[in-house]
Design a protein around this motif. Structure first.
Motif, PDB file in Angstrom:
ATOM      1  N   MET A   1       0.996  -0.824   0.430  1.00  0.00           N
ATOM      2  CA  MET A   1      -0.283  -0.220   0.286  1.00  0.00           C
ATOM      3  C   MET A   1       0.939   1.329   0.001  1.00  0.00           C
ATOM      4  O   MET A   1       1.689   1.759   0.498  1.00  0.00           O
ATOM      5  N   SER A   2       0.670   2.273  -1.018  1.00  0.00           N
ATOM      6  CA  SER A   2       1.717   2.962  -0.977  1.00  0.00           C
ATOM      7  C   SER A   2       1.176   4.216  -0.088  1.00  0.00           C
ATOM      8  O   SER A   2      -0.123   4.371   0.843  1.00  0.00           O
ATOM      9  N   PRO A   3       2.368   5.021   0.973  1.00  0.00           N
ATOM     10  CA  PRO A   3       1.699   5.705   1.742  1.00  0.00           C
ATOM     11  C   PRO A   3       0.601   6.703   1.128  1.00  0.00           C
ATOM     12  O   PRO A   3       1.254   7.426   0.324  1.00  0.00           O
ATOM     13  N   PRO A   4       0.335   7.728   2.227  1.00  0.00           N
ATOM     14  CA  PRO A   4      -0.588   9.090   2.230  1.00  0.00           C
ATOM     15  C   PRO A   4       0.505   9.666   1.744  1.00  0.00           C
ATOM     16  O   PRO A   4       1.882   9.409   1.496  1.00  0.00           O
ATOM     17  N   ASP A   5       0.226  11.343   0.863  1.00  0.00           N
ATOM     18  CA  ASP A   5       1.153  11.863   0.560  1.00  0.00           C
ATOM     19  C   ASP A   5       1.581  12.915   1.552  1.00  0.00           C
ATOM     20  O   ASP A   5       0.591  13.214   2.288  1.00  0.00           O
ATOM     21  N   PRO A   6       2.491  13.531   1.644  1.00  0.00           N
ATOM     22  CA  PRO A   6       3.359  13.999   2.967  1.00  0.00           C
ATOM     23  C   PRO A   6       2.851  15.143   2.522  1.00  0.00           C
ATOM     24  O   PRO A   6       2.714  15.913   3.878  1.00  0.00           O
ATOM     25  N   ILE A   7       2.391  15.704   1.532  1.00  0.00           N
ATOM     26  CA  ILE A   7       2.134  17.104   1.393  1.00  0.00           C
ATOM     27  C   ILE A   7       0.842  17.340   1.770  1.00  0.00           C
ATOM     28  O   ILE A   7       0.257  18.412   2.189  1.00  0.00           O
ATOM     29  N   THR A   8      -0.023  16.484   1.382  1.00  0.00           N
ATOM     30  CA  THR A   8      -1.520  16.348   2.250  1.00  0.00           C
ATOM     31  C   THR A   8      -0.965  16.308   4.124  1.00  0.00           C
ATOM     32  O   THR A   8      -1.985  16.831   4.345  1.00  0.00           O
ATOM     33  N   ALA A   9      -0.441  15.392   4.656  1.00  0.00           N
ATOM     34  CA  ALA A   9      -0.450  15.212   5.914  1.00  0.00           C
ATOM     35  C   ALA A   9      -0.046  16.489   6.300  1.00  0.00           C
ATOM     36  O   ALA A   9      -0.287  16.647   7.465  1.00  0.00           O
ATOM     37  N   ALA A  10       0.474  17.115   5.352  1.00  0.00           N
ATOM     38  CA  ALA A  10       1.066  18.412   6.166  1.00  0.00           C
ATOM     39  C   ALA A  10       0.117  19.641   6.477  1.00  0.00           C
ATOM     40  O   ALA A  10      -0.423  20.172   7.458  1.00  0.00           O
ATOM     41  N   GLU A  11      -1.353  18.539   5.648  1.00  0.00           N
ATOM     42  CA  GLU A  11      -2.500  20.042   5.883  1.00  0.00           C
ATOM     43  C   GLU A  11      -3.009  19.644   6.082  1.00  0.00           C
ATOM     44  O   GLU A  11      -4.305  20.139   6.740  1.00  0.00           O
ATOM     45  N   SER A  12      -3.654  18.221   6.544  1.00  0.00           N
ATOM     46  CA  SER A  12      -4.802  17.331   7.192  1.00  0.00           C
ATOM     47  C   SER A  12      -4.616  16.298   7.979  1.00  0.00           C
ATOM     48  O   SER A  12      -3.051  15.557   8.033  1.00  0.00           O
ATOM     49  N   PRO A  13      -4.488  16.908   9.072  1.00  0.00           N
ATOM     50  CA  PRO A  13      -4.980  15.883  10.522  1.00  0.00           C
ATOM     51  C   PRO A  13      -4.749  13.990  10.287  1.00  0.00           C
ATOM     52  O   PRO A  13      -3.730  13.646  10.606  1.00  0.00           O
ATOM     53  N   GLN A  14      -5.904  14.298   9.455  1.00  0.00           N
ATOM     54  CA  GLN A  14      -6.384  12.915   9.288  1.00  0.00           C
ATOM     55  C   GLN A  14      -5.082  12.408   7.693  1.00  0.00           C
ATOM     56  O   GLN A  14      -4.912  11.063   8.227  1.00  0.00           O
ATOM     57  N   ALA A  15      -4.488  12.783   7.803  1.00  0.00           N
ATOM     58  CA  ALA A  15      -3.774  12.487   6.977  1.00  0.00           C
ATOM     59  C   ALA A  15      -2.681  11.818   7.438  1.00  0.00           C
ATOM     60  O   ALA A  15      -1.786  11.691   7.468  1.00  0.00           O
ATOM     61  N   LEU A  16      -2.488  12.395   8.542  1.00  0.00           N
ATOM     62  CA  LEU A  16      -1.087  13.271   9.091  1.00  0.00           C
ATOM     63  C   LEU A  16      -1.020  11.598  10.226  1.00  0.00           C
ATOM     64  O   LEU A  16      -0.079  10.545  10.207  1.00  0.00           O
ATOM     65  N   SER A  17      -2.482  11.274  10.772  1.00  0.00           N
ATOM     66  CA  SER A  17      -1.952   9.903  11.402  1.00  0.00           C
ATOM     67  C   SER A  17      -2.084   8.992  10.760  1.00  0.00           C
ATOM     68  O   SER A  17      -1.986   7.824  11.151  1.00  0.00           O
ATOM     69  N   ALA A  18      -2.546   8.968   9.346  1.00  0.00           N
ATOM     70  CA  ALA A  18      -2.404   7.762   8.760  1.00  0.00           C
ATOM     71  C   ALA A  18      -1.546   7.534   7.865  1.00  0.00           C
ATOM     72  O   ALA A  18      -0.958   6.177   8.524  1.00  0.00           O
TER      73      ALA A  18
END
Length: 208
Positions: A1-18
């Protein structure tokens, strides 16, 4: 499974948690390799040259030998710590960047007294003057966008909730050994024959 995009993670707490859940399943070495490949630089590693600092220094420089290593020299470090820093700089060929407070010890104590003896407010002011401001200046002057540190959840209650990847002051903060135990640290030091801090033999667990 590909990881969430770091740029998205920087903007979204949910993406950062994932993303942190994805990183949790990886080894520290694989986390570090991913960070250098995926997180925007420049990168830098901070260290106190404390009793367990050799581990993060070795891990990071194995992956990126020229990574800048930031030491905030408060002026109050033990003599053994300065000598240990010299030993590790030579052993690991570190690109050491030393930052110091803008006010000297004598002047600070003449102006404010021994701040660390002045209760919680004094200690906060001491930390701001001698630790926080020099570190902020280092990160700014080195244009650091990804700050690596050897913090671990088991070190103290205040660190029990740290994640492998956090967002701090608009930059990535990366803790590749956040979930390591004291046993993990000791085993790694033995495996790689890393020198221990001289004060560790005297029972010190913190030398900051």
């Amino acid at each position: 499974m590909s990881p969430p995009d770091p740029i998205t993670a920087a903007e979204s707490p949910q993406a950062l948690s994932a993303l942190n859940r994805w990183l949790a399943a990886m080894s520290a070495q694989d986390r570090i390799a991913w960070a250098f490949d995926s997180l925007a630089g420049p990168h830098a590693l901070s260290t106190s040259f404390g009793v367990q600092s050799a581990v993060s220094l070795h891990l990071l420089t194995q992956a990126k030998p020229d990574i800048p290593v930031i030491l905030v020299d408060t002026g109050y470090l033990f003599p053994e710590t300065y000598r240990y820093a010299d030993q590790l700089v030579e052993r690991l060929n570190l690109d050491l960047k030393v930052y110091r407070p803008g006010i000297g010890i004598a002047w600070m104590e003449a102006r404010f007294g021994r701040l660390w003896e002045a209760g919680s407010d004094g200690l906060r002011r001491y930390n701001q003057l001698r630790k926080v401001e020099p570190m902020q200046r280092a990160l700014r002057e080195l244009d650091v966008r990804c700050w690596h540190a050897g913090l671990r959840r088991g070190q103290s209650s205040s660190r029990s909730g740290i994640e492998v990847l956090q967002i701090k002051d608009g930059r990535f903060k990366f803790h590749p050994i956040a979930d390591w135990t004291d046993t993990d640290v000791g085993a790694y030091m033995l495996l790689h024959d890393l020198p221990e801090h001289p004060l560790a033999r005297q029972g010190y667990v913190s030398v900051g």
